[in-house]
Design a protein around this motif. Structure first.
Motif, PDB file in Angstrom:
ATOM      1  N   ARG A  48       0.768  -1.170   0.005  1.00 53.99           N
ATOM      2  CA  ARG A  48       0.057  -0.123   0.034  1.00 53.99           C
ATOM      3  C   ARG A  48       0.718   1.192  -0.050  1.00 53.99           C
ATOM      4  O   ARG A  48       0.300   2.398  -0.340  1.00 53.99           O
ATOM      5  N   VAL A  49       2.113   1.136   0.700  1.00 59.66           N
ATOM      6  CA  VAL A  49       2.836   2.343   0.537  1.00 59.66           C
ATOM      7  C   VAL A  49       4.227   1.830   0.463  1.00 59.66           C
ATOM      8  O   VAL A  49       4.733   0.608   0.794  1.00 59.66           O
ATOM      9  N   ILE A  50       5.093   2.433  -0.002  1.00 59.84           N
ATOM     10  CA  ILE A  50       6.692   2.247  -0.204  1.00 59.84           C
ATOM     11  C   ILE A  50       7.681   3.428   0.475  1.00 59.84           C
ATOM     12  O   ILE A  50       7.397   4.676   0.331  1.00 59.84           O
ATOM     13  N   VAL A  51       8.422   2.672   1.356  1.00 55.44           N
ATOM     14  CA  VAL A  51       9.315   3.661   2.093  1.00 55.44           C
ATOM     15  C   VAL A  51      10.769   3.292   1.353  1.00 55.44           C
ATOM     16  O   VAL A  51      11.268   2.016   1.313  1.00 55.44           O
ATOM     17  N   ILE A  52      11.477   4.196   1.156  1.00 52.59           N
ATOM     18  CA  ILE A  52      12.684   4.141   0.317  1.00 52.59           C
ATOM     19  C   ILE A  52      13.859   4.622   1.410  1.00 52.59           C
ATOM     20  O   ILE A  52      13.611   6.015   1.807  1.00 52.59           O
ATOM     21  N   ARG A  53      14.853   3.997   1.813  1.00 50.28           N
ATOM     22  CA  ARG A  53      15.634   4.475   2.698  1.00 50.28           C
ATOM     23  C   ARG A  53      17.144   3.877   2.752  1.00 50.28           C
ATOM     24  O   ARG A  53      16.976   3.098   1.441  1.00 50.28           O
ATOM     25  N   ALA A  54      18.253   4.083   3.348  1.00 54.18           N
ATOM     26  CA  ALA A  54      19.513   3.618   2.997  1.00 54.18           C
ATOM     27  C   ALA A  54      20.136   3.214   4.276  1.00 54.18           C
ATOM     28  O   ALA A  54      19.828   3.863   5.181  1.00 54.18           O
ATOM     29  N   GLU A  55      20.938   2.348   4.102  1.00 56.98           N
ATOM     30  CA  GLU A  55      22.076   2.009   5.009  1.00 56.98           C
ATOM     31  C   GLU A  55      23.361   2.570   4.887  1.00 56.98           C
ATOM     32  O   GLU A  55      23.467   3.043   3.737  1.00 56.98           O
ATOM     33  N   GLY A  56      24.172   2.705   5.815  1.00 54.41           N
ATOM     34  CA  GLY A  56      25.626   3.465   5.560  1.00 54.41           C
ATOM     35  C   GLY A  56      25.899   4.865   5.749  1.00 54.41           C
ATOM     36  O   GLY A  56      25.036   5.521   6.423  1.00 54.41           O
ATOM     37  N   ARG A  57      26.812   5.230   5.005  1.00 52.93           N
ATOM     38  CA  ARG A  57      27.255   6.786   5.289  1.00 52.93           C
ATOM     39  C   ARG A  57      26.051   7.808   4.717  1.00 52.93           C
ATOM     40  O   ARG A  57      26.216   8.974   5.258  1.00 52.93           O
ATOM     41  N   GLY A  58      25.613   7.585   3.759  1.00 56.73           N
ATOM     42  CA  GLY A  58      24.522   8.500   3.253  1.00 56.73           C
ATOM     43  C   GLY A  58      23.505   7.679   2.380  1.00 56.73           C
ATOM     44  O   GLY A  58      23.419   6.685   2.296  1.00 56.73           O
ATOM     45  N   PHE A  59      22.436   8.457   1.887  1.00 53.85           N
ATOM     46  CA  PHE A  59      21.408   7.902   1.128  1.00 53.85           C
ATOM     47  C   PHE A  59      21.489   7.351  -0.286  1.00 53.85           C
ATOM     48  O   PHE A  59      21.508   6.353  -0.321  1.00 53.85           O
ATOM     49  N   CYS A  60      22.445   8.166  -1.042  1.00 56.31           N
ATOM     50  CA  CYS A  60      22.592   7.639  -2.502  1.00 56.31           C
ATOM     51  C   CYS A  60      23.362   8.865  -3.162  1.00 56.31           C
ATOM     52  O   CYS A  60      23.132   9.896  -2.931  1.00 56.31           O
ATOM     53  N   ALA A  61      24.513   8.378  -3.613  1.00 53.81           N
ATOM     54  CA  ALA A  61      25.702   9.149  -4.390  1.00 53.81           C
ATOM     55  C   ALA A  61      25.281   9.243  -5.819  1.00 53.81           C
ATOM     56  O   ALA A  61      26.211   9.905  -6.610  1.00 53.81           O
ATOM     57  N   GLY A  62      24.161   8.746  -6.183  1.00 53.21           N
ATOM     58  CA  GLY A  62      23.972   8.721  -7.683  1.00 53.21           C
ATOM     59  C   GLY A  62      24.322   7.621  -8.589  1.00 53.21           C
ATOM     60  O   GLY A  62      24.568   6.336  -8.037  1.00 53.21           O
ATOM     61  N   VAL A  63      24.890   7.785  -9.571  1.00 52.82           N
ATOM     62  CA  VAL A  63      25.522   6.916 -10.542  1.00 52.82           C
ATOM     63  C   VAL A  63      27.106   6.454  -9.987  1.00 52.82           C
ATOM     64  O   VAL A  63      27.600   7.365  -9.263  1.00 52.82           O
ATOM     65  N   ASP A  64      27.592   5.424 -10.611  1.00 50.68           N
ATOM     66  CA  ASP A  64      28.822   4.976 -10.049  1.00 50.68           C
ATOM     67  C   ASP A  64      29.751   5.730 -11.215  1.00 50.68           C
ATOM     68  O   ASP A  64      30.231   5.361 -12.430  1.00 50.68           O
TER      69      ASP A  64
END
Length: 252
Positions: A48-64
């Motif tokens: 019913r709902v989506i939660v997007i989060r991250a583990e580690g030093r930060g959320f997301c640094a984008g592309v590699d």
């Protein structure tokens, strides 16, 4: 599922967690699989709902960037994966809550700018270092978060803004201590999940329809300039300098 992120579904809430050390940058395969996973969650009747989060030093640094520096031929695939991921978040008819901490860069901005609600921790920073990486993109999503002049200042200088400023500008719903961030996002998700699924789906579709402009079309426009930028020597020098941990020399 991917080794760059994982998903858990419980009580109608899908928790998608980016976990790809050291900086949660996703490669061409990761972005494509992320879009497919979000599409699958939107199609799942148990979600019913989506939660997007991250583990580690930060959320997301984008592309590699290291992948693109070694394999510039993969740039079209990365662009496609980015576009599909942001489209899945924005156009999918399940509400998406982002719980972000630390750095939110490039593709991380795209995820946040596509989402419905953002919570963040006090250490969160929002930035678009694209110009300094020889790339473009995420301006459309940044402009969904912040006023146009603020977006241009951030884009031209590459300077990030902190959580307090993001909250002041209305992009962030709430700033929550890092250790409480996940629980706050799940609590909000439970409130939404308890409501009529049909009404929430219709509400998101209606709200998407009354937004100014077409977010996906705007981002596609940007990506054309991204492809053009990647063809320049300056773009290659920017990526080489980033990978080599040195200052770029545009006088060559």
């Amino acid at each position: 599922m991917s080794d760059q992120f994982w998903t858990r579904i419980e009580d109608g809430i899908a928790e998608l967690v980016i976990e790809n050390p050291p900086v949660n940058a996703l490669d061409s395969i990761g972005w494509r699989r992320l879009s497919q996973e979000i599409d699958a969650l939107n199609a799942n009747a148990d979600v019913r709902v989506i939660v997007i989060r991250a583990e580690g030093r930060g959320f997301c640094a984008g592309v590699d960037i290291k992948e693109l520096q070694k394999h510039p031929e993969r740039i079209p695939e990365v662009n496609a994966g980015n576009w599909e991921t942001f489209r899945a978040v924005h156009r999918g008819l399940k509400p998406v809550i982002v719980a972000a901490h630390g750095y939110i860069l490039g593709g991380g901005i795209g995820i946040c700018g596509s989402a419905d609600i953002i919570l963040c921790s006090p250490d969160a920073t929002f930035g678009v270092p694209e110009v300094d990486r020889g790339a473009l993109g995420a301006g459309a999503h940044l402009q969904r978060l912040f006023p146009v002049q603020k977006v241009r200042q951030m884009y031209f200088t590459g300077e990030p803004i902190d959580a307090a400023e993001a909250f002041r500008l209305g992009a962030v719903e709430k700033i929550v201590p890092r250790e409480e961030l996940r629980d706050a996002a799940i609590k909000l998700a439970r409130t939404i999940a308890a409501k009529s699924a049909i009404m929430i789906r219709l509400a998101k579709e209606a709200l998407n329809g009354i937004e100014d402009g077409d977010l996906e079309k705007k981002y596609r426009w940007e990506q054309g300039f991204t492809a053009q930028a990647y063809l320049t020597q300056e773009s290659q020098e920017a990526r080489d300098a980033f990978v080599g941990k040195r200052d770029a020399d545009f006088k060559k």
